[in-house]
Design a protein around this motif. Sequence first.
Motif, PDB file in Angstrom:
ATOM      1  N   GLY A 191       0.822  -1.194   0.000  1.00  0.00           N
ATOM      2  CA  GLY A 191       0.000   0.000   0.000  1.00  0.00           C
ATOM      3  C   GLY A 191       0.860   1.249   0.000  1.00  0.00           C
ATOM      4  N   GLU A 192       0.318   2.314  -0.556  1.00  0.00           N
ATOM      5  CA  GLU A 192       1.015   3.596  -0.544  1.00  0.00           C
ATOM      6  C   GLU A 192       0.778   4.306   0.785  1.00  0.00           C
ATOM      7  N   THR A 193       1.743   5.130   1.160  1.00  0.00           N
ATOM      8  CA  THR A 193       1.472   6.029   2.276  1.00  0.00           C
ATOM      9  C   THR A 193       0.393   7.020   1.833  1.00  0.00           C
ATOM     10  N   PHE A 194      -0.305   7.591   2.802  1.00  0.00           N
ATOM     11  CA  PHE A 194      -1.385   8.525   2.471  1.00  0.00           C
ATOM     12  C   PHE A 194      -1.489   9.579   3.555  1.00  0.00           C
ATOM     13  N   ARG A 195      -2.166  10.631   3.240  1.00  0.00           N
ATOM     14  CA  ARG A 195      -2.367  11.717   4.187  1.00  0.00           C
ATOM     15  C   ARG A 195      -3.619  11.443   5.006  1.00  0.00           C
ATOM     16  N   TRP A 196      -3.440  11.309   6.317  1.00  0.00           N
ATOM     17  CA  TRP A 196      -4.586  11.074   7.193  1.00  0.00           C
ATOM     18  C   TRP A 196      -5.480  12.310   7.230  1.00  0.00           C
ATOM     19  N   PRO A 197      -6.776  12.114   7.386  1.00  0.00           N
ATOM     20  CA  PRO A 197      -7.674  13.278   7.480  1.00  0.00           C
ATOM     21  C   PRO A 197      -7.387  14.082   8.741  1.00  0.00           C
ATOM     22  N   ASP A 198      -7.341  15.383   8.590  1.00  0.00           N
ATOM     23  CA  ASP A 198      -7.047  16.266   9.714  1.00  0.00           C
ATOM     24  C   ASP A 198      -7.713  17.607   9.450  1.00  0.00           C
ATOM     25  N   LEU A 199      -8.491  18.076  10.407  1.00  0.00           N
ATOM     26  CA  LEU A 199      -9.215  19.335  10.236  1.00  0.00           C
ATOM     27  C   LEU A 199      -8.272  20.525  10.085  1.00  0.00           C
ATOM     28  N   ARG A 200      -7.014  20.359  10.474  1.00  0.00           N
ATOM     29  CA  ARG A 200      -6.060  21.462  10.373  1.00  0.00           C
ATOM     30  C   ARG A 200      -5.381  21.525   9.012  1.00  0.00           C
ATOM     31  N   SER A 201      -5.602  20.525   8.171  1.00  0.00           N
ATOM     32  CA  SER A 201      -4.963  20.502   6.858  1.00  0.00           C
ATOM     33  C   SER A 201      -5.896  21.066   5.793  1.00  0.00           C
ATOM     34  N   GLU A 202      -5.354  21.259   4.592  1.00  0.00           N
ATOM     35  CA  GLU A 202      -6.150  21.777   3.487  1.00  0.00           C
ATOM     36  C   GLU A 202      -7.073  20.702   2.933  1.00  0.00           C
ATOM     37  N   GLY A 261     -24.444  11.366   1.290  1.00  0.00           N
ATOM     38  CA  GLY A 261     -23.387  12.046   0.564  1.00  0.00           C
ATOM     39  C   GLY A 261     -22.391  11.069  -0.038  1.00  0.00           C
ATOM     40  N   PHE A 262     -21.982  10.078   0.738  1.00  0.00           N
ATOM     41  CA  PHE A 262     -21.050   9.076   0.221  1.00  0.00           C
ATOM     42  C   PHE A 262     -21.660   8.313  -0.952  1.00  0.00           C
ATOM     43  N   ARG A 263     -22.958   8.061  -0.874  1.00  0.00           N
ATOM     44  CA  ARG A 263     -23.623   7.348  -1.976  1.00  0.00           C
ATOM     45  C   ARG A 263     -23.613   8.174  -3.263  1.00  0.00           C
ATOM     46  N   ARG A 264     -23.583   9.494  -3.108  1.00  0.00           N
ATOM     47  CA  ARG A 264     -23.500  10.376  -4.276  1.00  0.00           C
ATOM     48  C   ARG A 264     -22.053  10.654  -4.678  1.00  0.00           C
ATOM     49  N   GLY A 265     -21.105  10.105  -3.919  1.00  0.00           N
ATOM     50  CA  GLY A 265     -19.707  10.404  -4.182  1.00  0.00           C
ATOM     51  C   GLY A 265     -19.310  11.775  -3.681  1.00  0.00           C
ATOM     52  N   GLU A 266     -19.989  12.235  -2.625  1.00  0.00           N
ATOM     53  CA  GLU A 266     -19.752  13.581  -2.116  1.00  0.00           C
ATOM     54  C   GLU A 266     -19.388  13.528  -0.640  1.00  0.00           C
ATOM     55  N   ALA A 267     -18.364  14.283  -0.268  1.00  0.00           N
ATOM     56  CA  ALA A 267     -17.988  14.412   1.139  1.00  0.00           C
ATOM     57  C   ALA A 267     -18.704  15.626   1.715  1.00  0.00           C
ATOM     58  N   VAL A 268     -19.608  15.405   2.652  1.00  0.00           N
ATOM     59  CA  VAL A 268     -20.368  16.516   3.208  1.00  0.00           C
ATOM     60  C   VAL A 268     -19.723  17.066   4.479  1.00  0.00           C
ATOM     61  N   GLU A 269     -18.850  16.291   5.105  1.00  0.00           N
ATOM     62  CA  GLU A 269     -18.172  16.731   6.325  1.00  0.00           C
ATOM     63  C   GLU A 269     -16.784  17.276   5.994  1.00  0.00           C
ATOM     64  N   GLU A 270     -16.368  18.287   6.728  1.00  0.00           N
ATOM     65  CA  GLU A 270     -15.075  18.920   6.467  1.00  0.00           C
ATOM     66  C   GLU A 270     -13.914  17.946   6.653  1.00  0.00           C
ATOM     67  N   LEU A 271     -13.998  17.061   7.636  1.00  0.00           N
ATOM     68  CA  LEU A 271     -12.914  16.095   7.839  1.00  0.00           C
ATOM     69  C   LEU A 271     -12.769  15.194   6.626  1.00  0.00           C
ATOM     70  N   CYS A 272     -13.869  14.751   6.063  1.00  0.00           N
ATOM     71  CA  CYS A 272     -13.827  13.845   4.911  1.00  0.00           C
ATOM     72  C   CYS A 272     -13.211  14.525   3.693  1.00  0.00           C
ATOM     73  N   LYS A 273     -13.406  15.835   3.577  1.00  0.00           N
ATOM     74  CA  LYS A 273     -12.809  16.571   2.457  1.00  0.00           C
ATOM     75  C   LYS A 273     -11.291  16.649   2.575  1.00  0.00           C
ATOM     76  N   ARG A 274     -10.772  16.306   3.755  1.00  0.00           N
ATOM     77  CA  ARG A 274      -9.345  16.373   4.017  1.00  0.00           C
ATOM     78  C   ARG A 274      -8.716  14.991   4.155  1.00  0.00           C
TER      79      ARG A 274
END
Length: 285
Positions: A191-202, A261-274
Motif C-alpha cells: 500500500g502507498e502512504t497517504f495523508r490522514w484526514p485532519d481538520l487542520r490541513s487543506e 453524501g457518500f452514496r452520491r460520491g460527495e464528502a459533506v463533512e469537512e474532515l472527509c474533504k481532508r
Amino acid sequence: MRFAKAYVEITNVCNRSCSFCPKTRRPGSFMTEAAFTRVLDRLRGWTEYLYFHLMGEPLLHPELDRFLDLAGERGFRVILTTNGTLPDRMRELLLPAPALHKVNLSLQSFEGNAGGDIENYVNRLTDFAAEVAARGILVNFRLWNLDGAETTGQNRENNRILELLAEAFPKPWQPSRGGERLADRIYLSWGETFRWPDLRSEAVNDRHFCYGLKDQIGVLCDGTLVPCCLDHEGDLPLGNLLQEDLQTVLDRPRTRAMLEGFRRGEAVEELCKRCGYANRFRSTS
C-alpha cells in the motif's frame, strides 16, 4: 443493514511512535471490560467481524485475552492489527484464542521508528506466522509504505524484509488481491502512504468514494462511534455506544446526511474533504 466490519479501539496507547502515524491528542485510555461488553452487545447482529484497531497497540491491553473470549462467546470473529514488536505476548495471547480470525502485522512500523535489528524483528514474526497459520488463522504482512503521488514512504528496508520473508516462505509466491500469497493462509499486502484526514490541513477534494458507514464503522475506546477507521481524533462523533444503541445513532440526521453524501460520491463533512486515503478510490466514484 449490516457492516462488513467494525473497528473497536480497545486502547489508544501505543509502544511505538511511527513517523507515518498521525498519533492522537486524546488522553491515553484502555477500554474496560464493562464498556467492551456493552459495545459488543450493541454491535451484535450488525457485523460478524471485529477489528481490534484504530489508534493504539491492542497487545498492550492487560485484558486482551478476556476480550478475545468475550468476542468469541458472542459469535464475533476478530482481526487484530499489531506493529509486531511484542512477539512473546503475541504467542501467549493469540495462539490460544479461538475467536481470532486474522492477524495483520504492520511491517512498515520497523522503518517508521528508525529501524533496529531487522533480522530478529522479521524472523520472530515469520516464526509466529507459520505457527498461527498452522492453526487455521490468517496472517497478513503489511508493507504500506510505498511512495504515492503526493507522499513519500520510508521503505529503504523493504528489499531486506522481502529477502527475509522469502527465506521463511520460499518463492514462487502467488499473486493475490493487493499483494501476494506467501504460503497457505499467509499473505503480503502492499500500500502507498497517504495523508490522514485532519481538520487542520487543506481540503483534498469534496468528491470521492468512501466505505464509511456503508462497509465499516469505528468505536473509540470511550465508546464514541465514528464513521471510519481514519477518524483518529473522534472529530466526527456520531454518538456513543455506551449510552445508546447503534440504530439510534444511524437514524440521526447527521449520520444519514453523511451516508447519502457518500452514496452520491460527495464528502459533506469537512474532515472527509481532508482525507488523502479517499484519493485512491476516485476512479471508482
